[in-house]
Design a protein around this motif. Structure first.
Motif, mmCIF file in Angstrom:
data_model
loop_
_atom_site.group_PDB
_atom_site.id
_atom_site.type_symbol
_atom_site.label_atom_id
_atom_site.label_comp_id
_atom_site.label_asym_id
_atom_site.label_seq_id
_atom_site.Cartn_x
_atom_site.Cartn_y
_atom_site.Cartn_z
ATOM 1 N N PRO A 157 32.508 43.568 35.582
ATOM 2 C CA PRO A 157 32.030 44.298 36.757
ATOM 3 C C PRO A 157 32.342 43.556 38.052
ATOM 4 O O PRO A 157 32.306 42.326 38.112
ATOM 5 C CB PRO A 157 30.517 44.391 36.517
ATOM 6 C CG PRO A 157 30.378 44.341 35.030
ATOM 7 C CD PRO A 157 31.441 43.373 34.582
ATOM 8 N N ALA A 158 32.660 44.325 39.083
ATOM 9 C CA ALA A 158 33.048 43.745 40.372
ATOM 10 C C ALA A 158 32.078 44.100 41.495
ATOM 11 O O ALA A 158 32.013 43.392 42.496
ATOM 12 C CB ALA A 158 34.460 44.206 40.752
ATOM 13 N N ASN A 201 46.667 46.006 39.701
ATOM 14 C CA ASN A 201 46.874 44.701 40.327
ATOM 15 C C ASN A 201 45.587 44.106 40.892
ATOM 16 O O ASN A 201 45.450 43.864 42.087
ATOM 17 C CB ASN A 201 47.945 44.780 41.420
ATOM 18 C CG ASN A 201 48.336 43.413 41.953
ATOM 19 O OD1 ASN A 201 48.160 42.400 41.281
ATOM 20 N ND2 ASN A 201 48.874 43.383 43.162
ATOM 21 N N ALA A 202 44.629 43.847 39.999
ATOM 22 C CA ALA A 202 43.367 43.227 40.411
ATOM 23 C C ALA A 202 42.894 42.260 39.333
ATOM 24 O O ALA A 202 43.240 42.403 38.159
ATOM 25 C CB ALA A 202 42.295 44.284 40.660
ATOM 26 N N SER A 203 42.119 41.277 39.741
ATOM 27 C CA SER A 203 41.478 40.355 38.809
ATOM 28 C C SER A 203 40.199 39.840 39.443
ATOM 29 O O SER A 203 40.106 39.737 40.672
ATOM 30 C CB SER A 203 42.390 39.173 38.468
ATOM 31 O OG SER A 203 41.734 38.272 37.578
ATOM 32 N N ASN A 204 39.201 39.525 38.607
ATOM 33 C CA ASN A 204 37.977 38.915 39.133
ATOM 34 C C ASN A 204 37.396 37.896 38.157
ATOM 35 O O ASN A 204 36.188 37.675 38.120
ATOM 36 C CB ASN A 204 36.932 39.985 39.497
ATOM 37 C CG ASN A 204 36.512 40.821 38.295
ATOM 38 O OD1 ASN A 204 37.185 40.841 37.257
ATOM 39 N ND2 ASN A 204 35.408 41.544 38.432
ATOM 40 N N LEU A 212 31.666 34.683 37.025
ATOM 41 C CA LEU A 212 31.952 36.121 36.922
ATOM 42 C C LEU A 212 32.131 36.787 38.276
ATOM 43 O O LEU A 212 32.479 37.958 38.337
ATOM 44 C CB LEU A 212 30.810 36.816 36.178
ATOM 45 C CG LEU A 212 30.562 36.362 34.739
ATOM 46 C CD1 LEU A 212 29.354 37.081 34.162
ATOM 47 C CD2 LEU A 212 31.792 36.606 33.891
ATOM 48 N N GLY A 213 31.914 36.039 39.366
ATOM 49 C CA GLY A 213 31.772 36.658 40.670
ATOM 50 C C GLY A 213 32.928 36.568 41.622
ATOM 51 O O GLY A 213 32.729 36.294 42.800
#
Length: 290
Positions: A157-158, A201-204, A212-213
């Motif tokens: 989760p973002a 094209n995303a990563s977290n 995780l943040g």
């Protein structure tokens, strides 16, 4: 409707989804796990101001051996302590785990009460985003996204906020943030989680990390609707994403090094500033420039 998220405007900063400072509610490392029998060793407790006073993960298990979060266990159950003094527990069957460390409290159904947002992973079918609610005398999964399809395909989760401006809370997550990097946005409609949009094209998250943040939520472009700041898949660029009218990139900023640790938010001169966690404990401020 009260929304819990990485949501910040020039005047107000609210819940930073386990990733930084918050007003309502908060997530903090537990000082005394002994008060919560069976709790995970790296316990994080969600603190709420609604009917759920606290929520935490418990009963570490090794039945799912992905270990994407660095520890050689996952959670087999979820516990919630209610404002009225009751303690409720949801125990998962051997076919699944909570592949997560931090419950997130938010009113995602619009009923004025908080639900608990978690990553629920099936041993044979992969990860799903689950919404857990208090139903009578028990905790129950009331809605869930389809699982990712196969083992070892996690999601993180973002942010939780009204991202599309319709007055209802939405949930953003990154599917497979290490290899796929698909950012997806979901909302509750008629008791079901429905995908609104997605973007590539995303990563977290960094594989094997407990952090995780790597994301932040604020009204960066000043249109009155929450936006999401999230790294690119290689974590070398910070992307500002708007979901109002569909997913689109507002701006991107090159980082001096890869993002590896939790983000936080600050307000400087009335504007939101993302503080990006880099290697070696370094911090890098990124201002959204209109």
């Amino acid at each position: 409707m009260r929304v819990s998220a990485f949501y910040l405007t020039a005047l107000t900063m609210v819940f930073a989804m386990a990733l930084g400072s918050s007003l309502v509610p908060s997530i903090t490392p537990a000082a005394a796990a002994g008060k919560r029998p069976g709790a995970l060793p790296d316990l994080r407790v969600a603190k709420g101001r609604n009917h759920i006073a606290e929520a935490w993960l418990a009963d570490p298990t090794t039945r799912y051996r992905h270990y994407v979060l660095g520890s050689r266990y996952e959670a087999g159950s979820l516990v919630a302590r209610l404002r009225d003094g009751r303690t409720l527990k949801l125990v998962l069957p051997r076919s699944s785990v909570f592949e997560d460390r931090q419950p997130r409290l938010a009113d995602v159904t619009g009923d004025g009460l908080d639900e608990i947002v978690l990553v629920h992973t099936y041993v044979n079918r992969g990860a799903a985003l689950a919404i857990v609610g208090v139903v009578g005398e028990e905790l129950r999964i009331i809605a869930e996204t389809p699982p990712t399809g196969s083992p070892n395909t996690w999601l993180n989760p973002a942010g939780i906020a009204d991202f599309d401006g319709d007055g209802r809370a939405d949930i953003a997550y990154v599917q497979m943030p290490h290899v796929l990097g698909r950012l997806r946005l979901w909302t509750m409609r008629k008791g079901k989680l429905v995908q609104i949009t997605s973007i590539a094209n995303a990563s977290n998250h960094v594989g094997g990390s407990r952090k995780l943040g790597l994301s932040a939520v604020a009204d960066f472009n000043g249109d009155g609707v929450a936006d999401l700041a999230v790294p690119s898949l290689d974590r070398r660029t910070l992307r500002f994403i708007s979901f109002k009218g569909g997913a689109r990139e507002l701006r991107r900023v090159r980082l001096p090094a890869r993002a590896v640790s939790d983000f936080s938010l600050k307000v400087e001169n009335g504007n939101p500033v993302v503080v990006v966690g880099l290697g070696g404990g370094r911090k890098h401020k990124v201002r959204y420039k209109k």
